[in-house]
Design a protein around this motif. Structure first.
Motif, PDB file in Angstrom:
ATOM      1  N   GLY A  75      37.710  36.160  45.433  1.00  0.00           N
ATOM      2  CA  GLY A  75      39.102  35.722  45.542  1.00  0.00           C
ATOM      3  C   GLY A  75      39.609  34.921  44.370  1.00  0.00           C
ATOM      4  O   GLY A  75      40.595  35.289  43.731  1.00  0.00           O
ATOM      5  N   LEU A  76      38.967  33.806  44.066  1.00  0.00           N
ATOM      6  CA  LEU A  76      39.451  32.974  42.970  1.00  0.00           C
ATOM      7  C   LEU A  76      39.177  33.599  41.615  1.00  0.00           C
ATOM      8  O   LEU A  76      39.894  33.323  40.648  1.00  0.00           O
ATOM      9  N   VAL A  77      38.197  34.486  41.527  1.00  0.00           N
ATOM     10  CA  VAL A  77      37.957  35.223  40.286  1.00  0.00           C
ATOM     11  C   VAL A  77      39.152  36.134  40.012  1.00  0.00           C
ATOM     12  O   VAL A  77      39.648  36.229  38.884  1.00  0.00           O
ATOM     13  N   VAL A  78      39.659  36.785  41.050  1.00  0.00           N
ATOM     14  CA  VAL A  78      40.840  37.638  40.923  1.00  0.00           C
ATOM     15  C   VAL A  78      42.058  36.796  40.535  1.00  0.00           C
ATOM     16  O   VAL A  78      42.815  37.151  39.630  1.00  0.00           O
ATOM     17  N   VAL A  79      42.250  35.677  41.210  1.00  0.00           N
ATOM     18  CA  VAL A  79      43.377  34.795  40.902  1.00  0.00           C
ATOM     19  C   VAL A  79      43.306  34.354  39.444  1.00  0.00           C
ATOM     20  O   VAL A  79      44.303  34.407  38.715  1.00  0.00           O
ATOM     21  N   GLU A  80      42.137  33.927  39.015  1.00  0.00           N
ATOM     22  CA  GLU A  80      41.961  33.469  37.637  1.00  0.00           C
ATOM     23  C   GLU A  80      42.273  34.566  36.629  1.00  0.00           C
ATOM     24  O   GLU A  80      42.836  34.319  35.562  1.00  0.00           O
TER      25      GLU A  80
END
Length: 135
Positions: A99-104
C-alpha cells in the motif's frame, strides 16, 4: 490565481467505502478539470482508505473522513481516522505491504499528521505529469 477547492466525505469503516471513495474522487477531479491525474489519484485514495479500513483499530461507528484539496497542478488527498497508530512503510511480501509503496511511487510526497482530536491524517499529493516537484 488558483482558487482552492475542498471536497470531503465521511465513510463507515467498511470495505465497501473504498470503491465509493474512488468514485467520489473521480467525480471531483472531473469537475475540477483534473481528469488527467485521476488514475494515480484514485489508486492513492484506494490504498489510503484501505489502510484505514483494515488497520485503524477503532471502536465500531468511528468513521473515516476523506478530504481532497485542489492545489496548483495537483490534488492533496487526506484520509483521517480515529486510530492513533501511524502507518509504517513495510517491505512488501506475499502477505502484503504494498500500500504505502504504491502511494510513495504515485505521489509527489506523502506523510502523516496529527489532527485536532483523536487519530491521524495520512495525506498524499498527486500532481500532473511533469510537475513532480510542484509545491
Amino acid at each position: 490565481m488558483l482558487k482552492l477547492r475542498l471536497e470531503k466525505a465521511q465513510w463507515r469503516r467498511h470495505p465497501r467505502c473504498v470503491g465509493l471513495a474512488r468514485a467520489q474522487l473521480r467525480r471531483v477531479l472531473a469537475a475540477w478539470g483534473m481528469a488527467g491525474i485521476a488514475e494515480p489519484a484514485v489508486l492513492v485514495v484506494s490504498e489510503l482508505v484501505t489502510n484505514a479500513v483494515v488497520h485503524a483499530r477503532v471502536p465500531p461507528g468511528r468513521e473515516i473522513l476523506t478530504r481532497c484539496v485542489r492545489q496548483d497542478r495537483g490534488v492533496r488527498i487526506e484520509v483521517h481516522d480515529a486510530s492513533g497508530v501511524w502507518p509504517v512503510r513495510r517491505v512488501p511480501d506475499e502477505a502484503g505491504g504494498f500500500g504505502l509503496v504504491v502511494v510513495e511511487a504515485l505521489a509527489a510526497r506523502w506523510g502523516v499528521a496529527e489532527r485536532g482530536g483523536v487519530g491521524k491524517a495520512v495525506w498524499a499529493v498527486v500532481v500532473e505529469p511533469g510537475a513532480r516537484g510542484a509545491g
